[in-house]
Design a protein around this motif. Structure first.
Motif, mmCIF file in Angstrom:
data_model
loop_
_atom_site.group_PDB
_atom_site.id
_atom_site.type_symbol
_atom_site.label_atom_id
_atom_site.label_comp_id
_atom_site.label_asym_id
_atom_site.label_seq_id
_atom_site.Cartn_x
_atom_site.Cartn_y
_atom_site.Cartn_z
ATOM 1 N N PRO A 1 0.834 -1.206 0.000
ATOM 2 C CA PRO A 1 0.000 0.000 0.000
ATOM 3 C C PRO A 1 0.862 1.246 0.000
ATOM 4 N N ILE B 1 -8.516 0.719 -12.112
ATOM 5 C CA ILE B 1 -7.604 0.750 -10.965
ATOM 6 C C ILE B 1 -6.153 0.695 -11.435
ATOM 7 N N LEU B 2 -5.845 -0.213 -12.342
ATOM 8 C CA LEU B 2 -4.468 -0.382 -12.798
ATOM 9 C C LEU B 2 -3.986 0.787 -13.649
ATOM 10 N N ARG C 1 -4.329 3.885 -12.743
ATOM 11 C CA ARG C 1 -3.885 4.973 -11.870
ATOM 12 C C ARG C 1 -2.355 5.011 -11.872
ATOM 13 N N GLU D 1 0.092 5.843 -9.873
ATOM 14 C CA GLU D 1 0.864 5.307 -8.757
ATOM 15 C C GLU D 1 0.755 3.789 -8.670
ATOM 16 N N ILE D 2 -0.420 3.250 -9.047
ATOM 17 C CA ILE D 2 -0.597 1.802 -9.023
ATOM 18 C C ILE D 2 0.104 1.163 -10.213
ATOM 19 N N MET E 1 3.764 0.862 -9.305
ATOM 20 C CA MET E 1 4.004 -0.205 -8.341
ATOM 21 C C MET E 1 3.824 -1.577 -8.985
ATOM 22 N N ALA E 2 2.785 -1.727 -9.822
ATOM 23 C CA ALA E 2 2.529 -3.008 -10.474
ATOM 24 C C ALA E 2 3.666 -3.400 -11.406
ATOM 25 N N TYR F 1 -8.654 -6.533 -8.325
ATOM 26 C CA TYR F 1 -7.731 -5.549 -7.755
ATOM 27 C C TYR F 1 -8.414 -4.635 -6.745
ATOM 28 N N HIS G 1 -6.654 -2.415 -3.801
ATOM 29 C CA HIS G 1 -6.100 -1.069 -3.910
ATOM 30 C C HIS G 1 -7.074 -0.004 -3.419
ATOM 31 N N ASP G 2 -8.339 -0.349 -3.315
ATOM 32 C CA ASP G 2 -9.338 0.575 -2.765
ATOM 33 C C ASP G 2 -9.622 0.335 -1.284
ATOM 34 N N TRP H 1 -7.121 -1.030 1.115
ATOM 35 C CA TRP H 1 -5.945 -1.315 1.950
ATOM 36 C C TRP H 1 -6.194 -0.910 3.405
#
Length: 294
Positions: free
Chosen positions: A44, A184-185, A187, A189-190, A193-194, A266, A269-270, A272
């Motif tokens: 997170p 979600i993917l 975004r 920042e995600i 990280m992914a 996923y 990610h919403d 955490w």
């Protein structure tokens, strides 16, 4: 505040375990088990465990990232690594959470060490396989689990190919996802990280070996888990269809389940903050049980 940084733990059999620590030093300890494939870099934003007073550790399972392989490992071998890490960190009692293929590993910790694990959190988790367990899965995921059952060698070859081009593998898998997961993917920042998580995770055949592990008999049943379990599953999940979450919720003796209608794989990610808050609250009164679970 603990800034996320990677450390190495030497294990008794000569392997080493890579882990990342973040959040509040001396806070409520939570071990997070990444998905399949995955690595300690799946995590997170640092502000979340810090704001919740959580001491969060993510660790590479054998063969992923910086952790050495463990040939012929069983699902119930992971808890020994987890407790060795807890001992290194000075954790007497801790919570464990897992996403996707990390869910069974989190449950294994509770089965093997019920006196050390206060609670388990499961998000989008795989259940023990049954005849219709592949129904509704993405084509890529379904094919992988079919190979895990029928041709593990072919699956390992495919995993090695994916490791040569991890970005291409992730893009291909993403093209099969429902819109809720794609948003979600997307975004920034995600996405960052992914991408770094995929590069750490897809370095060999660890994904294939773990899919074989998950596809086989776990050597324990969900009904063997006596500690409280908090479970979340998106009803639009196509990586691990919601039927897996419903079967786990029905089989776990002390489970509080939340099924989210418009969410996919996923979902984590919403939520955490919800996950870390829910599992860590079981550490507030060591040795006691929340009345919910009596």
């Amino acid at each position: 505040m603990t800034t996320a940084s990677t450390s190495m733990l030497p294990l008794h059999d000569g392997r080493r375990l890579a882990y990342l620590r973040m959040g509040r030093a001396g806070g409520r300890p939570v071990l997070f088990c990444h998905g399949t494939p995955g690595s300690r870099l799946f995590r997170p934003p640092e502000s979340i465990p810090e704001s919740l007073g959580v001491d969060l550790v993510t660790a590479d399972r054998p063969g992923y990232g910086g952790s050495g392989p463990q040939p012929h490992r069983r699902l119930l071998d992971w808890p020994n690594d987890a407790v060795a890490l807890a001992d290194r960190l000075g954790w007497t009692r801790f919570a464990v959470a897992g996403v996707s293929g990390g869910g069974p590993h989190a449950l294994a910790c509770a089965v093997r060490y019920p006196d050390r694990v206060a609670a388990v959190g499961l998000v989008s988790s795989v259940a023990p396989f049954w005849p219709d367990a592949l129904d509704g899965m993405l084509a890529t995921t379904r094919r992988g689990f079919e190979w895990a059952h029928r041709s593990p060698a072919l699956l390992r070859f495919g995993a090695l190919l994916a490791a040569r081009r991890p970005d291409r593998f992730v893009r291909g898998l993403g093209s099969e996802l429902p819109d809720c997961d794609r948003r979600i993917l997307a975004r920034p920042e995600i996405a960052r990280m992914a991408a770094e998580n995929a590069r750490a995770a897809l370095t060999g055949d660890a994904m294939a070996r773990e899919m074989v592990l998950l596809r086989r008999d776990w050597e324990f049943r969900p009904s063997d888990v006596v500690v409280p379990v908090e479970l979340w599953h998106g009803e639009l999940d196509r990586n691990v269809p919601v039927a897996h979450g419903r079967r786990l919720a029905a089989a776990l003796p002390n489970c509080r389940a939340t099924f989210v209608p418009d969410a996919g794989h996923y979902l984590i990610h919403d939520i955490w903050a919800d996950v870390l808050a829910a599992v860590s609250r079981h550490l507030d009164a060591p040795g006691s049980r929340d009345p919910l679970w009596r």
